[in-house]
Structure formats: C-alpha cells, structure tokens
Design a protein around this motif. Structure first.
Motif, PDB file in Angstrom:
ATOM      1  N   SER A   1     -41.041 -47.502 -21.979  1.00 49.55           N
ATOM      2  CA  SER A   1     -41.807 -46.403 -22.573  1.00 49.55           C
ATOM      3  C   SER A   1     -43.066 -46.078 -21.788  1.00 49.55           C
ATOM      4  O   SER A   1     -44.052 -45.600 -22.343  1.00 49.55           O
ATOM      5  CB  SER A   1     -42.170 -46.700 -24.037  1.00 49.55           C
ATOM      6  OG  SER A   1     -41.024 -46.652 -24.853  1.00 49.55           O
ATOM      7  N   ARG A   2     -43.029 -46.338 -20.481  1.00 49.80           N
ATOM      8  CA  ARG A   2     -44.132 -45.902 -19.623  1.00 49.80           C
ATOM      9  C   ARG A   2     -43.754 -44.557 -19.006  1.00 49.80           C
ATOM     10  O   ARG A   2     -42.615 -44.352 -18.592  1.00 49.80           O
ATOM     11  CB  ARG A   2     -44.420 -46.929 -18.519  1.00 49.80           C
ATOM     12  CG  ARG A   2     -45.036 -48.203 -19.081  1.00 49.80           C
ATOM     13  CD  ARG A   2     -45.692 -49.055 -18.001  1.00 49.80           C
ATOM     14  NE  ARG A   2     -46.433 -50.148 -18.594  1.00 49.80           N
ATOM     15  CZ  ARG A   2     -47.674 -50.071 -19.058  1.00 49.80           C
ATOM     16  NH1 ARG A   2     -48.338 -48.915 -18.949  1.00 49.80           N
ATOM     17  NH2 ARG A   2     -48.279 -51.104 -19.601  1.00 49.80           N
ATOM     18  N   TYR A   3     -44.742 -43.672 -18.939  1.00 43.81           N
ATOM     19  CA  TYR A   3     -44.468 -42.320 -18.478  1.00 43.81           C
ATOM     20  C   TYR A   3     -44.142 -42.294 -16.984  1.00 43.81           C
ATOM     21  O   TYR A   3     -44.888 -42.834 -16.160  1.00 43.81           O
ATOM     22  CB  TYR A   3     -45.664 -41.412 -18.771  1.00 43.81           C
ATOM     23  CG  TYR A   3     -45.799 -41.069 -20.234  1.00 43.81           C
ATOM     24  CD1 TYR A   3     -45.112 -39.988 -20.781  1.00 43.81           C
ATOM     25  CD2 TYR A   3     -46.606 -41.838 -21.071  1.00 43.81           C
ATOM     26  CE1 TYR A   3     -45.227 -39.681 -22.125  1.00 43.81           C
ATOM     27  CE2 TYR A   3     -46.729 -41.528 -22.418  1.00 43.81           C
ATOM     28  CZ  TYR A   3     -46.030 -40.456 -22.941  1.00 43.81           C
ATOM     29  OH  TYR A   3     -46.136 -40.153 -24.284  1.00 43.81           O
ATOM     30  N   LEU A   4     -43.026 -41.657 -16.668  1.00 41.82           N
ATOM     31  CA  LEU A   4     -42.638 -41.429 -15.275  1.00 41.82           C
ATOM     32  C   LEU A   4     -43.077 -40.058 -14.796  1.00 41.82           C
ATOM     33  O   LEU A   4     -43.173 -39.816 -13.591  1.00 41.82           O
ATOM     34  CB  LEU A   4     -41.115 -41.542 -15.134  1.00 41.82           C
ATOM     35  CG  LEU A   4     -40.509 -42.905 -15.446  1.00 41.82           C
ATOM     36  CD1 LEU A   4     -38.995 -42.806 -15.497  1.00 41.82           C
ATOM     37  CD2 LEU A   4     -40.953 -43.930 -14.406  1.00 41.82           C
ATOM     38  N   GLY A   5     -43.343 -39.166 -15.749  1.00 42.70           N
ATOM     39  CA  GLY A   5     -43.772 -37.823 -15.388  1.00 42.70           C
ATOM     40  C   GLY A   5     -43.805 -36.922 -16.603  1.00 42.70           C
ATOM     41  O   GLY A   5     -43.488 -37.326 -17.724  1.00 42.70           O
ATOM     42  N   GLY A   6     -44.195 -35.697 -16.357  1.00 43.76           N
ATOM     43  CA  GLY A   6     -44.263 -34.705 -17.413  1.00 43.76           C
ATOM     44  C   GLY A   6     -44.586 -33.356 -16.810  1.00 43.76           C
ATOM     45  O   GLY A   6     -44.826 -33.231 -15.604  1.00 43.76           O
ATOM     46  N   ASN A   7     -44.628 -32.333 -17.644  1.00 45.12           N
ATOM     47  CA  ASN A   7     -44.979 -31.008 -17.138  1.00 45.12           C
ATOM     48  C   ASN A   7     -46.445 -30.699 -17.423  1.00 45.12           C
ATOM     49  O   ASN A   7     -47.172 -31.515 -17.997  1.00 45.12           O
ATOM     50  CB  ASN A   7     -44.052 -29.928 -17.702  1.00 45.12           C
ATOM     51  CG  ASN A   7     -44.229 -29.737 -19.204  1.00 45.12           C
ATOM     52  OD1 ASN A   7     -44.897 -30.521 -19.871  1.00 45.12           O
ATOM     53  ND2 ASN A   7     -43.622 -28.690 -19.729  1.00 45.12           N
ATOM     54  N   GLN A   8     -46.876 -29.516 -17.018  1.00 49.02           N
ATOM     55  CA  GLN A   8     -48.282 -29.165 -17.151  1.00 49.02           C
ATOM     56  C   GLN A   8     -48.711 -29.079 -18.614  1.00 49.02           C
ATOM     57  O   GLN A   8     -49.837 -29.443 -18.969  1.00 49.02           O
ATOM     58  CB  GLN A   8     -48.550 -27.823 -16.449  1.00 49.02           C
ATOM     59  CG  GLN A   8     -50.017 -27.525 -16.234  1.00 49.02           C
ATOM     60  CD  GLN A   8     -50.696 -28.552 -15.319  1.00 49.02           C
ATOM     61  OE1 GLN A   8     -50.152 -28.933 -14.285  1.00 49.02           O
ATOM     62  NE2 GLN A   8     -51.882 -29.006 -15.720  1.00 49.02           N
ATOM     63  N   ALA A   9     -47.801 -28.619 -19.481  1.00 50.66           N
ATOM     64  CA  ALA A   9     -48.118 -28.541 -20.911  1.00 50.66           C
ATOM     65  C   ALA A   9     -48.345 -29.930 -21.499  1.00 50.66           C
ATOM     66  O   ALA A   9     -49.208 -30.128 -22.354  1.00 50.66           O
ATOM     67  CB  ALA A   9     -46.994 -27.823 -21.656  1.00 50.66           C
ATOM     68  N   MET A  10     -47.579 -30.919 -21.021  1.00 56.18           N
ATOM     69  CA  MET A  10     -47.753 -32.288 -21.496  1.00 56.18           C
ATOM     70  C   MET A  10     -49.090 -32.851 -21.016  1.00 56.18           C
ATOM     71  O   MET A  10     -49.802 -33.537 -21.768  1.00 56.18           O
ATOM     72  CB  MET A  10     -46.605 -33.167 -21.005  1.00 56.18           C
ATOM     73  CG  MET A  10     -46.643 -34.597 -21.529  1.00 56.18           C
ATOM     74  SD  MET A  10     -46.456 -34.668 -23.313  1.00 56.18           S
ATOM     75  CE  MET A  10     -46.665 -36.435 -23.598  1.00 56.18           C
ATOM     76  N   ALA A  11     -49.453 -32.552 -19.767  1.00 58.06           N
ATOM     77  CA  ALA A  11     -50.737 -33.012 -19.232  1.00 58.06           C
ATOM     78  C   ALA A  11     -51.894 -32.431 -20.041  1.00 58.06           C
ATOM     79  O   ALA A  11     -52.845 -33.140 -20.393  1.00 58.06           O
ATOM     80  CB  ALA A  11     -50.864 -32.614 -17.761  1.00 58.06           C
ATOM     81  N   LYS A  12     -51.800 -31.149 -20.377  1.00 60.12           N
ATOM     82  CA  LYS A  12     -52.848 -30.511 -21.171  1.00 60.12           C
ATOM     83  C   LYS A  12     -52.958 -31.150 -22.545  1.00 60.12           C
ATOM     84  O   LYS A  12     -54.061 -31.390 -23.055  1.00 60.12           O
ATOM     85  CB  LYS A  12     -52.545 -29.018 -21.306  1.00 60.12           C
ATOM     86  CG  LYS A  12     -53.586 -28.262 -22.109  1.00 60.12           C
ATOM     87  CD  LYS A  12     -53.238 -26.785 -22.211  1.00 60.12           C
ATOM     88  CE  LYS A  12     -54.272 -26.039 -23.055  1.00 60.12           C
ATOM     89  NZ  LYS A  12     -53.926 -24.592 -23.181  1.00 60.12           N
ATOM     90  N   LEU A  13     -51.801 -31.447 -23.165  1.00 59.75           N
ATOM     91  CA  LEU A  13     -51.794 -32.092 -24.467  1.00 59.75           C
ATOM     92  C   LEU A  13     -52.488 -33.447 -24.410  1.00 59.75           C
ATOM     93  O   LEU A  13     -53.179 -33.845 -25.348  1.00 59.75           O
ATOM     94  CB  LEU A  13     -50.349 -32.250 -24.962  1.00 59.75           C
ATOM     95  CG  LEU A  13     -50.145 -32.892 -26.330  1.00 59.75           C
ATOM     96  CD1 LEU A  13     -50.721 -32.004 -27.433  1.00 59.75           C
ATOM     97  CD2 LEU A  13     -48.659 -33.142 -26.592  1.00 59.75           C
ATOM     98  N   CYS A  14     -52.301 -34.163 -23.309  1.00 54.75           N
ATOM     99  CA  CYS A  14     -52.901 -35.493 -23.146  1.00 54.75           C
ATOM    100  C   CYS A  14     -54.373 -35.430 -22.726  1.00 54.75           C
ATOM    101  O   CYS A  14     -55.056 -36.463 -22.712  1.00 54.75           O
ATOM    102  CB  CYS A  14     -52.126 -36.292 -22.103  1.00 54.75           C
ATOM    103  SG  CYS A  14     -50.406 -36.604 -22.538  1.00 54.75           S
TER     104      CYS A  14
END
Length: 267
Positions: free
Chosen positions: A32-45
C-alpha cells in the motif's frame, strides 16, 4: 506510417492521459505504498507534483486517521483479485465541508498477470448525491401525502383517514396537511379516522391530540373516529388529554355528528 514511441515517450503519453482525467487516480504496491498518481491526486494530497507521492503510504498523508481502513480495502482487492467499484463514502472537503465520493479499486497486475498492487480513483459525486437525496425526499413526501389524504365529504366537513403506522415523521406531515386543509376549506369540523391504524402507541396518540388541539385553535371542531376498546384503553393508560375532542366509534357516526352540529349552527 508513424514511428512507435520509445519507452520515455510512452510514459509521457501515459502521464498526459492520466493527468487529463477529472478523478484523483493512484496506484500502489502490495504494501500500500504509492507508486504514482495523477495531478488531481497530487493536488488532493497537497503536493505540487505526483512525484512527491511516490514511496509514501496513507499514514504519511493528511487522512492518516483513516489509513488502517484504506489499507484493509487495498488488501481486500489484492488478496481477492476482485475489483471494488462505486463504494460511496463521505470525504472531507475544503473549509471543513463534507463531499461525497465514489471510491473505486481494481487489482494492479504485472505483465505476467500476477497482482502487484492496486489501482484506485476517487470520483466526486456530491452533486449527484444531493440530486438523488432531493428526489428521494420528494418521493417520500408524495408517498406520505398519499398515505394521509384529506377528503372534503360535505360542506365544511373534512375527513382524514389514517392507515398503517403513525410514526413521528408521518404525524408531523399529518398535522400540516390537516391544519392547512381546515384553513383552505374553511372547515367547521375535521374528522381523524384511525380505523386503519395498525398500532396506536404513545407517539400516535400524542400526535392525534396535538393535531386535534391545532384544529380547535383554528376555530373548528375535532372529531376522532374508529377508536376501539384497545385504543381507548391505551389512551386512558397513557393519560393523554384529548380535551374537548369528540371521540366516536366509527366514521359514519363522525360524519353524522358533524352534519348534525352544522345543522344546529344554522338553526
């Protein structure tokens, strides 16, 4: 014929695709460690770039209090190999508000087909849920209105036949409909017929007393009909005061009483 993209080009194209999606998309490894995400996910975080998310777990993010629950959801998908779509949940929004999301998770598989983690995304469905809730409330109100009809049976005489269970919500709707009808029809008598009520508990009996009191405040007479021995005993046992309300055995007697009272007033 166009030349195929090299690995770097394929990755850039993939990034452009996921960044264009309106949902917060992420993918994690088996731990459950993040391998990646999109820009919307980065903004949410709260990050400027999805690269800042790589290597972190939910315990490192602002929703760390829910990390154990998210980890359990990840494991469910990883161990079962089954997707979990359209899981609707409340989620903290901006300024302390609450939004509603549909959460989706599917297994992340490597080229051999083995499960290597989980892919997930969040879809903001607050507008949709609010619309669904409003529609459900409208349907409920329509059902309640049909369940408590108000019938003008003679000049100045209204009858409200009650059927089924009289709970707190329905009792409030009953009173509103009854009092509005007394004013609208300029009724001199309002009859509440409880023949079809399955069970008369404290809530139902007190609701009847309040409705009758409201009718009297509007200058009309209140009559309750359909009261059998069991209901009469319950009224006595609970000590509910019906005041000047006329209580009769059946609806026919109630209508006759209302007409006779009207005749006396005209005489």
């Amino acid at each position: 014929m166009t030349q195929g993209l090299d690995l770097a080009g394929q990755l850039a194209q993939f990034k452009a695709v996921v960044d264009s999606l309106p949902w917060a998309v992420f993918w994690k490894d088996l731990d459950s460690r993040y391998l990646g995400g999109n820009q919307a996910m980065a903004k949410l975080c709260g990050f400027a770039s999805p690269d800042d998310l790589v290597g972190l777990s939910d315990t490192d993010l602002w929703w760390r209090d829910d990390a154990a629950s998210y980890r359990a959801d990840d494991l469910d998908v990883i161990q079962s190999g089954q997707q979990r779509l359209y899981v609707r949940l409340p989620f903290p929004g901006e300024g302390g508000s609450t939004i509603w999301i549909d959460r989706h998770r599917i297994p992340l598989r490597d080229p051999s087909g083995a499960i290597a983690g989980v892919i997930g995304w969040f879809e903001d469905v607050t507008t949709r849920k609010n619309a669904e809730d409003a529609e459900a409330q409208a349907q409920l109100e329509a059902t309640l209105e049909m369940a408590t009809p108000l019938l003008p049976v003679a000049d100045g005489v209204l009858v409200m036949p009650l059927i089924g269970k009289l709970d707190a919500q329905r009792a409030a709707q009953m009173s509103e409909t009854l009092l509005t009808g007394v004013t609208q029809y300029r009724a001199h008598t309002a009859i509440l017929d409880v023949t079809g009520v399955r069970r008369m508990d404290t809530t139902a009996i007190e609701a009847l007393a309040r409705a009758a009191a409201g009718v009297r405040l509007l200058g009309a007479a209140a009559v309750v009909t359909g009261v059998g021995p069991t209901v009469a005993q319950a009224i006595v046992r609970l000590g509910v005061d019906f005041g000047q309300v006329v209580v009769l055995g059946d609806l026919k007697a109630g209508v006759a009483h209302a007409l006779a009272s009207a005749h006396k007033r005209r005489a």
